[in-house]
Design a protein around this motif. Sequence first.
Motif, PDB file in Angstrom:
ATOM      1  N   PRO A  64       0.796  -1.231   0.000  1.00  0.00           N
ATOM      2  CA  PRO A  64       0.000   0.000   0.000  1.00  0.00           C
ATOM      3  C   PRO A  64       0.827   1.280   0.000  1.00  0.00           C
ATOM      4  N   GLU A  65       2.031   1.238   0.563  1.00  0.00           N
ATOM      5  CA  GLU A  65       2.876   2.427   0.603  1.00  0.00           C
ATOM      6  C   GLU A  65       3.392   2.798  -0.780  1.00  0.00           C
ATOM      7  N   LEU A  66       3.305   1.863  -1.730  1.00  0.00           N
ATOM      8  CA  LEU A  66       3.791   2.112  -3.088  1.00  0.00           C
ATOM      9  C   LEU A  66       2.660   2.407  -4.077  1.00  0.00           C
ATOM     10  N   GLU A  67       1.422   2.423  -3.593  1.00  0.00           N
ATOM     11  CA  GLU A  67       0.298   2.632  -4.507  1.00  0.00           C
ATOM     12  C   GLU A  67       0.349   4.033  -5.108  1.00  0.00           C
ATOM     13  N   PRO A  68       0.362   4.154  -6.426  1.00  0.00           N
ATOM     14  CA  PRO A  68       0.396   5.480  -7.047  1.00  0.00           C
ATOM     15  C   PRO A  68      -0.967   6.158  -6.956  1.00  0.00           C
ATOM     16  N   PRO A  69      -1.001   7.485  -6.853  1.00  0.00           N
ATOM     17  CA  PRO A  69      -2.295   8.164  -6.872  1.00  0.00           C
ATOM     18  C   PRO A  69      -2.961   7.954  -8.224  1.00  0.00           C
ATOM     19  N   PRO A  70      -4.229   7.575  -8.243  1.00  0.00           N
ATOM     20  CA  PRO A  70      -4.883   7.269  -9.513  1.00  0.00           C
ATOM     21  C   PRO A  70      -5.100   8.508 -10.380  1.00  0.00           C
ATOM     22  N   LEU A  71      -5.185   8.279 -11.683  1.00  0.00           N
ATOM     23  CA  LEU A  71      -5.474   9.342 -12.647  1.00  0.00           C
ATOM     24  C   LEU A  71      -6.957   9.388 -12.994  1.00  0.00           C
ATOM     25  N   THR A  72      -7.648   8.290 -12.764  1.00  0.00           N
ATOM     26  CA  THR A  72      -9.070   8.224 -13.084  1.00  0.00           C
ATOM     27  C   THR A  72      -9.815   7.433 -12.027  1.00  0.00           C
ATOM     28  N   TRP A  73     -11.091   7.730 -11.861  1.00  0.00           N
ATOM     29  CA  TRP A  73     -11.966   6.911 -11.032  1.00  0.00           C
ATOM     30  C   TRP A  73     -12.669   5.922 -11.967  1.00  0.00           C
ATOM     31  N   THR A  74     -13.272   4.898 -11.391  1.00  0.00           N
ATOM     32  CA  THR A  74     -13.787   3.786 -12.191  1.00  0.00           C
ATOM     33  C   THR A  74     -14.815   4.230 -13.228  1.00  0.00           C
ATOM     34  N   ARG A  75     -15.800   5.019 -12.836  1.00  0.00           N
ATOM     35  CA  ARG A  75     -16.850   5.420 -13.776  1.00  0.00           C
ATOM     36  C   ARG A  75     -16.280   6.251 -14.924  1.00  0.00           C
ATOM     37  N   ARG A  76     -15.298   7.079 -14.633  1.00  0.00           N
ATOM     38  CA  ARG A  76     -14.649   7.869 -15.672  1.00  0.00           C
ATOM     39  C   ARG A  76     -13.883   6.955 -16.627  1.00  0.00           C
ATOM     40  N   LYS A  77     -13.215   5.953 -16.072  1.00  0.00           N
ATOM     41  CA  LYS A  77     -12.481   4.999 -16.894  1.00  0.00           C
ATOM     42  C   LYS A  77     -13.437   4.269 -17.839  1.00  0.00           C
ATOM     43  N   VAL A  78     -14.587   3.888 -17.319  1.00  0.00           N
ATOM     44  CA  VAL A  78     -15.598   3.209 -18.138  1.00  0.00           C
ATOM     45  C   VAL A  78     -16.059   4.119 -19.271  1.00  0.00           C
ATOM     46  N   GLU A  79     -16.307   5.383 -18.953  1.00  0.00           N
ATOM     47  CA  GLU A  79     -16.749   6.346 -19.968  1.00  0.00           C
ATOM     48  C   GLU A  79     -15.708   6.497 -21.071  1.00  0.00           C
ATOM     49  N   LEU A  80     -14.452   6.643 -20.687  1.00  0.00           N
ATOM     50  CA  LEU A  80     -13.389   6.833 -21.666  1.00  0.00           C
ATOM     51  C   LEU A  80     -13.194   5.595 -22.537  1.00  0.00           C
ATOM     52  N   LEU A  81     -13.249   4.425 -21.936  1.00  0.00           N
ATOM     53  CA  LEU A  81     -13.096   3.190 -22.701  1.00  0.00           C
ATOM     54  C   LEU A  81     -14.293   2.959 -23.623  1.00  0.00           C
ATOM     55  N   GLY A  82     -15.460   3.365 -23.164  1.00  0.00           N
ATOM     56  CA  GLY A  82     -16.638   3.269 -24.012  1.00  0.00           C
ATOM     57  C   GLY A  82     -16.507   4.128 -25.251  1.00  0.00           C
ATOM     58  N   ASN A  83     -15.899   5.295 -25.087  1.00  0.00           N
ATOM     59  CA  ASN A  83     -15.668   6.180 -26.233  1.00  0.00           C
ATOM     60  C   ASN A  83     -14.731   5.555 -27.258  1.00  0.00           C
ATOM     61  N   LEU A  84     -13.940   4.572 -26.811  1.00  0.00           N
ATOM     62  CA  LEU A  84     -12.977   3.915 -27.694  1.00  0.00           C
ATOM     63  C   LEU A  84     -13.535   2.629 -28.309  1.00  0.00           C
ATOM     64  N   GLY A  85     -14.803   2.337 -28.052  1.00  0.00           N
ATOM     65  CA  GLY A  85     -15.427   1.183 -28.675  1.00  0.00           C
ATOM     66  C   GLY A  85     -15.504  -0.066 -27.822  1.00  0.00           C
ATOM     67  N   ILE A  86     -15.142   0.036 -26.545  1.00  0.00           N
ATOM     68  CA  ILE A  86     -15.226  -1.112 -25.648  1.00  0.00           C
ATOM     69  C   ILE A  86     -16.682  -1.327 -25.250  1.00  0.00           C
TER      70      ILE A  86
END
Length: 316
Positions: A64-86
């Motif tokens: 856990p001490e090495l976990e990087p701060p995330p760039l996206t939250w899950t729902r945002r990730k889903v939205e972006l991947l959906g835009n790519l045809g997933i």
Amino acid sequence: MQLYRDLDSLSADFRGGALTIGNFDGVHLGHARIAQLIRQRADEVGGPAVVFTFDPHPVRLLRPELEPPPLTWTRRKVELLGNLGIDAVIAYPTTRDLLNLSPEAFFEQIVVQKMSAKAMVEGPNFNFGKDRAGDTNTLAELCQKHGMQLDILQPFTRPGETEFVSSSRIRKLVAAGDVKLAGEMLTEPYRIRGMVTHGAARGSQLGFPTANLEAVDTLVPAIGVYAGIGYRGEEMFAAAINIGPNPTFGEKARKIEVHMIGFQGSIYGEPLEVSFLNRLRDVISFSDVEALKKQLDIDVQTTIKTFDEYQATRDL
């Protein structure tokens, strides 16, 4: 686009297609290449294009001490991947039992039994199974055994560059405040979200009302003043964003203040999403309030220009 949190509820419509496994943090241009090929392979096998990711990141459980701060939250990730045809994203709960599966057991239980995958696409640094013991060679052997097509894509490098695009590289850029370059490597400008809370109302007194953003659960850009976009539902506004203290008034605490240009109304207690287009300047102390107001007016005009230029590129 569908989001699943487990595999027991996975519809048969999202089995028997093309699959990729990974974190996909930020959803950058390298991820876009994987999504494009996954879409192609899915069409070839007559099934869905599916992304399997982990929630939370396995590092949170293992180191856990090495976990990087995330760039996206899950729902945002889903939205972006959906835009790519997933077609579907599986944000699978990360557990010790899952992480203790051998590469062979993980492949058999997840890829074969649960997903019935017919094709896979991964990057060259893909590892899976307990202690990350499985690599692309392991994956190739397992895919061949089960008659699955496998593509291994090389890292994506932008023209004229030698360093490839990665989430860790983008994370460094955002942390340094270079949101413009980070945005050029992402499929959409870098975005954060938070809840709007009451502040000192000093912005309103100066003629530049701001929404104070708290409870942000992704990486916050470096201290500075930025031009960006504020989103309220389906509406979007040019937004001048201040991250940092208010030294002119002797305040030292870091704040995230968003001035949505042209917005009328109250959004206290509501969620707000903000994208970053460019960093305008450092946060500095002004000699008096009038000097500050003059600079804020310049920031607003620059933000409007930056927003209009961005919109123009979107309309091309």
